[in-house]
Every structure is written in structure tokens, then in C-alpha cells.
Design an enzyme around this catalytic site. Structure first.
Site, PDB file in Angstrom:
ATOM      1  N   LYS A 212      43.267 -30.490   3.995  1.00 31.86           N
ATOM      2  CA  LYS A 212      43.836 -30.758   5.314  1.00 31.86           C
ATOM      3  C   LYS A 212      44.196 -32.243   5.444  1.00 31.86           C
ATOM      4  O   LYS A 212      43.469 -33.100   4.955  1.00 31.86           O
ATOM      5  CB  LYS A 212      42.786 -30.373   6.367  1.00 31.86           C
ATOM      6  CG  LYS A 212      43.303 -30.317   7.782  1.00 31.86           C
ATOM      7  CD  LYS A 212      42.205 -29.806   8.723  1.00 31.86           C
ATOM      8  CE  LYS A 212      42.486 -30.251  10.145  1.00 31.86           C
ATOM      9  NZ  LYS A 212      41.402 -29.888  11.070  1.00 31.86           N
TER      10      LYS A 212
ATOM     11  N   LYS B  48      42.692 -38.416   8.622  1.00 31.53           N
ATOM     12  CA  LYS B  48      42.916 -39.765   9.131  1.00 31.53           C
ATOM     13  C   LYS B  48      42.411 -40.813   8.154  1.00 31.53           C
ATOM     14  O   LYS B  48      42.815 -41.956   8.204  1.00 31.53           O
ATOM     15  CB  LYS B  48      42.152 -39.973  10.459  1.00 31.53           C
ATOM     16  CG  LYS B  48      42.662 -39.127  11.608  1.00 31.53           C
ATOM     17  CD  LYS B  48      42.354 -39.751  12.967  1.00 31.53           C
ATOM     18  CE  LYS B  48      40.906 -39.695  13.409  1.00 31.53           C
ATOM     19  NZ  LYS B  48      40.369 -38.395  13.744  1.00 31.53           N
TER      20      LYS B  48
ATOM     21  N   LYS C  88      29.643 -35.824   4.547  1.00 29.97           N
ATOM     22  CA  LYS C  88      29.743 -37.251   4.862  1.00 29.97           C
ATOM     23  C   LYS C  88      28.573 -38.027   4.277  1.00 29.97           C
ATOM     24  O   LYS C  88      28.743 -39.152   3.805  1.00 29.97           O
ATOM     25  CB  LYS C  88      29.794 -37.476   6.376  1.00 29.97           C
ATOM     26  CG  LYS C  88      31.137 -37.135   6.995  1.00 29.97           C
ATOM     27  CD  LYS C  88      31.210 -37.678   8.420  1.00 29.97           C
ATOM     28  CE  LYS C  88      32.527 -37.322   9.077  1.00 29.97           C
ATOM     29  NZ  LYS C  88      32.602 -37.805  10.462  1.00 29.97           N
TER      30      LYS C  88
END
Ligand code: TRP
Length: 330
Positions: free
Chosen positions: A193, A196, A112
């Protein structure tokens, strides 16, 4: 004593079928075997910038989806993290026993941080806040996906370190449940994966997507260079579509093989789309009913916070006592 289960989900981006088949659906199934707490972790969401209006809406949306998906508010506690201040308070106390080196190793932080221009300290502390969520309630079981396992391990390390410095205080959380949910991959890129936050238009099927949109997204899903289903040579895209179908229908492997072998991809996609639409339809109807009355939702969230606050506060008090910081004499 009934074991306590705790998990959390960030109110950032749109909840999708991967969240449902991998986590939420599983929570619904197991909730009554435990004392269950499900957190909407808004304090985690703000570790990267969120548009305030979107965040506000997303918190309510997730609460509505929890209920629509079958989380039973008479039994399970649905808690918006920021409504129980003890989460923040314990996070600070734990920050003080967490070596920076442990946090520097966190792979999610590294990923991140690499994607941000400016990295907030909150992003670095994220795993400590998550440890606080878990340890605050002395949770026994923490069902999470593979990607969060390192954070749960860290929570165990922090608990252990605290216990050895200040005396036995925290329960060691276990990571795994006996049953693990399906791991659903992105429809546009079946090697990653489903997420969102991914921005590709064809990436995910949202839990609240209307039927047309679901059909469109699934019909465009990436497959491979074969043209018909062969379970022994299929690529990750076809495997993912079959996984979605199987997770929604509960079919056995034998049923899947018999039904899909030799089926052309166009037909496979149609069937996956229709199974998805049919499975989401009742949930979407319940969602509309539930969210028609905002006060109902507020009441559920208030009740969740009220129910867990005494436990949370008593943990914080104990931790303060153990550490020797000021606690009023009783
Ligand atoms: N970090 C988790 C995720 O992104 C969310 C989370 C926050 C969580 N606190 C938690 C999960 C406590 C389990 C337990 O998926």
C-alpha cells in the site's frame, strides 16, 4: 440523532494520493451525512521519533490539505489531538482496563517495533490512545483502511470491557462505511500500500507535488512484462495505474475497458499523470490560498478544539465517576 463519524490521520510524512483517494476524499463526500470530527493525531505521531520542526510543519500542512480538499469547517470539526487534553486523559483511564495481552497481539505494533532499535512504551499504548480518540466522542462510525481495522476492533473490546466492569458508558463504534475508498499501492512496488513514510523516490505522488514531479514519478512506475494494457492479464502495477485513473475520473469499468485496452504503457502513464495533475491542481491552488494566512488556519483549529472540548470533557468526567476516582461534587 445524527450519527457521529470520527477518523484520524497522523501528521508524519507526506500526504499522498493514496490518502486522498482512500480516505480524505471519502470523508469530504460523506461529511454532511454525519456529525463529523477529523483529528490530526500528533500524539500518535510521536510514538516514533519525529523531527520537531518537521512535525510542527506537518500538522499545519495537513490542516491546510483538509480544508483544500473540501472538509467544510462550518460543518466538520478539524481537531489537533493534543489541543484537547481529554484525549490523553481518557487514554490513561483506558490503559488501566486494557490487558497487555490484547496490545501484544496488535500486528502494527509488532511490525513497527521490529523496525525500531528502541521501542517506546507509547508505541505499545498507541492503540489505547486511538480507542480514546474514538470513545471520547462516542463515535458511531470510524472509517479506516484495512490496516487500522484491528485497532478499531480493539476499541470495541475496550469499550465492552469498560462497560461490563463499570456499567454502560461507551457507545460501540462500527467499523465500516457503506462506501470504501480506493486502495492505492506504491508506484515503485505495487504489492505494498502507498505509504507516507516509505523512502523510495518513486514511491508516492504527494498531494502538493508540482506537475513535473508527478509526471516523473508516474512515468517511472513499475508495470509488468506486457507492453500494452490487457485488463484480463495485467499485473498489479498496471492495475494500480488504472485504479488511480478511475478514482480521479470516476469512470465506469466499461469506460475504462473501452478506452485503455491495447494502450501502450507509455501512453497509459501519460494519461494517468495528466489526470492526476488536473485533479490535484484546484486543491493545490486552494491550499496556497488557505496557507497564505496562518491566522486563518489557527482560527479553524481553535474553533475545532472549542467545539469538541465540552463533549470530550463530559465523557472524561463520566468515566472518572464510574471508576470512582475523585470528581468534585457538583
Ligand atoms: N492510527 C490511525 C492511522 O494511522 C490514525 C488514527 C488515530 C485514527 N486515531 C484515530 C483513525 C481514530 C481513526 C480513528 O491511520
Amino acid at each position: 440523532m445524527i450519527p457521529r463519524v470520527l477518523s484520524g490521520i497522523q501528521p508524519s510524512g507526506n500526504l499522498h494520493i493514496g490518502n486522498y483517494l482512500g480516505a480524505l476524499g471519502n470523508w469530504v463526500k460523506i461529511q454532511h451525512e454525519y456529525e463529523s470530527i477529523f483529528c490530526i493525531v500528533d500524539l500518535h505521531a510521536i510514538t516514533v521519533y519525529q523531527k520537531p520542526d518537521e512535525l510542527r510543519a506537518s500538522i499545519r500542512e495537513i490542516a491546510g490539505i483538509f480544508l483544500a480538499a473540501g472538509i467544510d469547517p462550518k460543518h466538520s470539526k478539524i481537531v489537533v489531538q493534543s489541543t484537547v487534553p481529554a484525549h490523553s486523559e481518557l487514554a490513561w483511564l483506558l490503559t488501566c482496563v486494557t490487558p497487555m495481552g490484547w496490545l501484544e497481539r496488535m500486528t502494527q505494533f509488532k511490525a513497527k517495533a521490529a523496525a525500531q532499535e528502541s521501542v517506546g512504551d507509547g508505541l505499545f499504548q498507541y492503540p489505547v490512545l486511538m480507542a480514546a480518540d474514538i470513545l471520547l466522542y462516542q463515535a458511531n462510525v470510524v472509517p479506516v483502511g484495512e490496516d487500522q481495522m484491528q485497532h478499531v476492533e480493539l476499541a470495541r473490546d475496550i469499550a465492552q470491557r469498560f462497560n461490563s466492569l463499570y456499567g454502560e458508558t461507551f457507545t460501540m463504534p462500527a467499523t465500516r462505511l457503506a462506501t470504501v475508498g480506493a486502495r492505492i499501492m506504491g508506484l515503485d512496488d505495487p504489492t505494498a500500500k502507498m505509504s507516507k513514510s516509505a523512502t523510495g523516490a518513486g514511491h508516492r505522488v504527494g498531494l502538493l507535488d508540482p506537475p513535473d514531479r508527478i509526471r516523473k514519478t508516474i512515468m517511472k512506475a513499475t508495470t509488468d512484462s506486457n507492453s500494452a494494457v490487457d485488463l484480463d492479464t495485467m499485473g498489479p502495477g498496471v492495475k494500480n495505474l488504472l485504479a488511480i485513473y478511475q478514482a480521479f475520473t470516476g469512470w465506469t469499468n466499461d469506460q475504462m475497458r473501452a478506452h485503455f485496452t491495447g494502450m501502450r504503457y507509455g501512453d497509459l502513464k501519460k494519461q494517468v499523470a495528466e489526470a492526476t495533475i488536473a485533479s490535484l491542481e484546484p486543491m493545490q491552488q486552494r491550499y496556497r490560498d488557505i496557507t497564505a494566512d496562518p491566522a486563518y488556519l489557527d482560527g479553524i483549529l481553535q474553533a475545532g478544539a472549542d467545539a469538541v472540548t465540552p463533549v470530550a470533557n463530559s465523557t472524561v468526567r463520566l468515566v472518572k465517576e464510574r471508576m470512582g476516582i475523585y470528581t468534585p461534587s457538583r
